[in-house]
Design a protein around this motif. Structure first.
Motif, PDB file in Angstrom:
ATOM      1  N   ASP A  14      78.525  70.506  69.007  1.00 20.05           N
ATOM      2  CA  ASP A  14      77.315  71.298  68.844  1.00 20.05           C
ATOM      3  C   ASP A  14      77.393  72.283  67.693  1.00 20.05           C
ATOM      4  OD1 ASP A  14      76.237  69.981  70.983  1.00 20.05           O
ATOM      5  OD2 ASP A  14      76.591  71.599  72.412  1.00 20.05           O
ATOM      6  N   ARG A  15      78.499  72.307  66.991  1.00 26.23           N
ATOM      7  CA  ARG A  15      78.706  73.253  65.896  1.00 26.23           C
ATOM      8  C   ARG A  15      78.835  72.498  64.576  1.00 26.23           C
ATOM      9  NH1 ARG A  15      77.994  78.313  67.585  1.00 26.23           N
ATOM     10  NH2 ARG A  15      78.748  78.612  69.681  1.00 26.23           N
ATOM     11  N   ILE A  16      78.343  73.098  63.524  1.00 28.46           N
ATOM     12  CA  ILE A  16      78.444  72.537  62.190  1.00 28.46           C
ATOM     13  C   ILE A  16      79.506  73.319  61.436  1.00 28.46           C
ATOM     14  CG2 ILE A  16      77.229  72.112  60.020  1.00 28.46           C
ATOM     15  CD1 ILE A  16      74.625  71.992  61.705  1.00 28.46           C
ATOM     16  N   ASN A  17      80.580  72.650  61.065  1.00 26.92           N
ATOM     17  CA  ASN A  17      81.686  73.299  60.354  1.00 26.92           C
ATOM     18  C   ASN A  17      81.574  72.961  58.872  1.00 26.92           C
ATOM     19  OD1 ASN A  17      84.060  74.211  59.277  1.00 26.92           O
ATOM     20  ND2 ASN A  17      85.370  73.312  60.838  1.00 26.92           N
ATOM     21  N   LEU A  18      81.135  73.926  58.089  1.00 26.55           N
ATOM     22  CA  LEU A  18      80.932  73.703  56.660  1.00 26.55           C
ATOM     23  C   LEU A  18      82.237  73.642  55.877  1.00 26.55           C
ATOM     24  CD1 LEU A  18      77.841  76.005  56.066  1.00 26.55           C
ATOM     25  CD2 LEU A  18      77.877  73.527  56.401  1.00 26.55           C
ATOM     26  N   SER A  19      83.355  73.919  56.533  1.00 29.17           N
ATOM     27  CA  SER A  19      84.657  73.859  55.866  1.00 29.17           C
ATOM     28  C   SER A  19      85.232  72.449  55.822  1.00 29.17           C
ATOM     29  CB  SER A  19      85.654  74.773  56.579  1.00 29.17           C
ATOM     30  OG  SER A  19      85.213  76.104  56.526  1.00 29.17           O
ATOM     31  N   GLU A  20      84.634  71.547  56.589  1.00 28.59           N
ATOM     32  CA  GLU A  20      85.113  70.157  56.645  1.00 28.59           C
ATOM     33  C   GLU A  20      84.134  69.254  55.896  1.00 28.59           C
ATOM     34  OE1 GLU A  20      87.916  69.166  57.792  1.00 28.59           O
ATOM     35  OE2 GLU A  20      88.566  70.873  58.995  1.00 28.59           O
ATOM     36  N   ASP A  21      84.615  68.611  54.833  1.00 28.75           N
ATOM     37  CA  ASP A  21      83.750  67.753  54.015  1.00 28.75           C
ATOM     38  C   ASP A  21      83.075  66.661  54.832  1.00 28.75           C
ATOM     39  OD1 ASP A  21      84.324  69.207  51.732  1.00 28.75           O
ATOM     40  OD2 ASP A  21      85.921  67.837  51.075  1.00 28.75           O
ATOM     41  N   TYR A  22      83.822  66.048  55.770  1.00 27.73           N
ATOM     42  CA  TYR A  22      83.233  64.959  56.553  1.00 27.73           C
ATOM     43  C   TYR A  22      82.106  65.467  57.443  1.00 27.73           C
ATOM     44  CZ  TYR A  22      85.946  66.468  60.656  1.00 27.73           C
ATOM     45  OH  TYR A  22      86.469  67.176  61.694  1.00 27.73           O
ATOM     46  N   GLU A  23      82.195  66.716  57.911  1.00 25.61           N
ATOM     47  CA  GLU A  23      81.111  67.265  58.720  1.00 25.61           C
ATOM     48  C   GLU A  23      79.892  67.576  57.863  1.00 25.61           C
ATOM     49  OE1 GLU A  23      81.386  69.951  61.875  1.00 25.61           O
ATOM     50  OE2 GLU A  23      83.451  69.412  62.372  1.00 25.61           O
ATOM     51  N   VAL A  24      80.121  68.112  56.683  1.00 28.05           N
ATOM     52  CA  VAL A  24      79.001  68.383  55.772  1.00 28.05           C
ATOM     53  C   VAL A  24      78.294  67.077  55.443  1.00 28.05           C
ATOM     54  CG1 VAL A  24      78.356  69.195  53.467  1.00 28.05           C
ATOM     55  CG2 VAL A  24      80.042  70.469  54.815  1.00 28.05           C
ATOM     56  N   GLN A  25      79.053  66.033  55.152  1.00 37.37           N
ATOM     57  CA  GLN A  25      78.460  64.734  54.847  1.00 37.37           C
ATOM     58  C   GLN A  25      77.676  64.195  56.044  1.00 37.37           C
ATOM     59  OE1 GLN A  25      81.285  61.684  53.810  1.00 37.37           O
ATOM     60  NE2 GLN A  25      79.702  60.279  53.156  1.00 37.37           N
ATOM     61  N   TYR A  26      78.263  64.295  57.233  1.00 45.67           N
ATOM     62  CA  TYR A  26      77.580  63.799  58.439  1.00 45.67           C
ATOM     63  C   TYR A  26      76.265  64.540  58.658  1.00 45.67           C
ATOM     64  CZ  TYR A  26      76.180  63.219  63.230  1.00 45.67           C
ATOM     65  OH  TYR A  26      75.428  62.982  64.353  1.00 45.67           O
ATOM     66  N   TRP A  27      76.322  65.872  58.643  1.00 43.51           N
ATOM     67  CA  TRP A  27      75.138  66.653  58.973  1.00 43.51           C
ATOM     68  C   TRP A  27      74.048  66.551  57.908  1.00 43.51           C
ATOM     69  CZ3 TRP A  27      74.026  67.717  63.647  1.00 43.51           C
ATOM     70  CH2 TRP A  27      75.029  67.911  64.585  1.00 43.51           C
ATOM     71  N   THR A  28      74.410  66.446  56.632  1.00 49.21           N
ATOM     72  CA  THR A  28      73.368  66.287  55.612  1.00 49.21           C
ATOM     73  C   THR A  28      72.636  64.966  55.810  1.00 49.21           C
ATOM     74  OG1 THR A  28      74.981  65.434  54.009  1.00 49.21           O
ATOM     75  CG2 THR A  28      74.430  67.782  53.874  1.00 49.21           C
ATOM     76  N   GLN A  29      73.377  63.917  56.150  1.00 51.28           N
ATOM     77  CA  GLN A  29      72.740  62.628  56.405  1.00 51.28           C
ATOM     78  C   GLN A  29      71.942  62.644  57.697  1.00 51.28           C
ATOM     79  OE1 GLN A  29      75.857  59.691  56.193  1.00 51.28           O
ATOM     80  NE2 GLN A  29      75.975  59.809  53.971  1.00 51.28           N
ATOM     81  N   ALA A  30      72.499  63.216  58.750  1.00 57.12           N
ATOM     82  CA  ALA A  30      71.831  63.242  60.050  1.00 57.12           C
ATOM     83  C   ALA A  30      70.533  64.051  60.014  1.00 57.12           C
ATOM     84  CB  ALA A  30      72.775  63.814  61.105  1.00 57.12           C
TER      85      ALA A  30
END
Length: 60
Positions: A14-30
Protein backbone atom coordinates in the motif's frame (compact mmCIF):
# COMPACT_ATOMS: atom_id res chain seq x y z
CA UNK A 1 14.03 3.48 6.09
CA UNK A 2 14.70 0.94 3.40
CA UNK A 3 12.08 -1.18 1.72
CA UNK A 4 12.05 -4.64 3.35
CA UNK A 5 11.50 -6.99 0.43
CA UNK A 6 10.62 -9.78 2.88
CA UNK A 7 7.65 -7.72 4.07
CA UNK A 8 5.17 -8.37 1.26
CA UNK A 9 1.96 -7.98 3.23
CA UNK A 10 -0.63 -5.29 2.69
CA UNK A 11 1.20 -2.43 4.45
CA UNK A 12 4.18 -2.78 2.11
CA UNK A 13 2.02 -3.04 -1.02
CA UNK A 14 0.00 0.00 0.00
CA UNK A 15 3.04 2.28 0.05
CA UNK A 16 4.94 3.83 -2.84
CA UNK A 17 8.70 3.81 -2.24
CA UNK A 18 10.30 6.38 -4.53
CA UNK A 19 13.77 5.16 -3.53
CA UNK A 20 13.33 1.90 -5.45
CA UNK A 21 13.55 2.19 -9.24
CA UNK A 22 11.37 -0.89 -9.80
CA UNK A 23 8.62 0.62 -7.65
CA UNK A 24 8.76 3.94 -9.48
CA UNK A 25 8.52 2.07 -12.78
CA UNK A 26 5.62 -0.06 -11.53
CA UNK A 27 3.61 2.84 -10.13
CA UNK A 28 4.13 5.16 -13.12
CA UNK A 29 2.81 2.42 -15.40
CA UNK A 30 0.00 1.39 -13.05
CA UNK A 31 -1.20 4.96 -12.61
CA UNK A 32 -0.46 6.19 -16.13
CA UNK A 33 1.68 9.12 -14.98
CA UNK A 34 5.22 10.35 -15.45
CA UNK A 35 7.85 9.97 -12.75
CA UNK A 36 7.65 13.70 -12.02
CA UNK A 37 3.85 13.51 -11.62
CA UNK A 38 4.22 10.52 -9.29
CA UNK A 39 6.84 12.29 -7.16
CA UNK A 40 4.70 15.45 -6.97
CA UNK A 41 1.67 13.42 -5.88
CA UNK A 42 3.64 11.60 -3.18
CA UNK A 43 5.06 14.93 -1.98
CA UNK A 44 1.53 16.38 -1.84
CA UNK A 45 -0.37 13.56 -0.09
CA UNK A 46 2.12 11.02 1.21
CA UNK A 47 3.19 7.58 0.07
CA UNK A 48 0.01 5.55 0.45
CA UNK A 49 -1.18 4.30 -2.91
CA UNK A 50 -4.82 5.12 -2.10
CA UNK A 51 -4.01 8.76 -1.29
CA UNK A 52 -1.92 9.09 -4.45
CA UNK A 53 -4.68 7.53 -6.61
CA UNK A 54 -7.28 9.91 -5.12
CA UNK A 55 -5.00 12.91 -5.62
CA UNK A 56 -4.33 12.03 -9.25
CA UNK A 57 -8.02 11.42 -9.91
CA UNK A 58 -8.95 14.87 -8.56
CA UNK A 59 -6.40 16.76 -10.60
CA UNK A 60 -7.84 16.02 -13.95
Amino acid sequence: MSDDKRNTGTPDRDRINLSEDYEVQYWTQALGVSEDELREAVDAVGSTSEAVRNHLAQRG
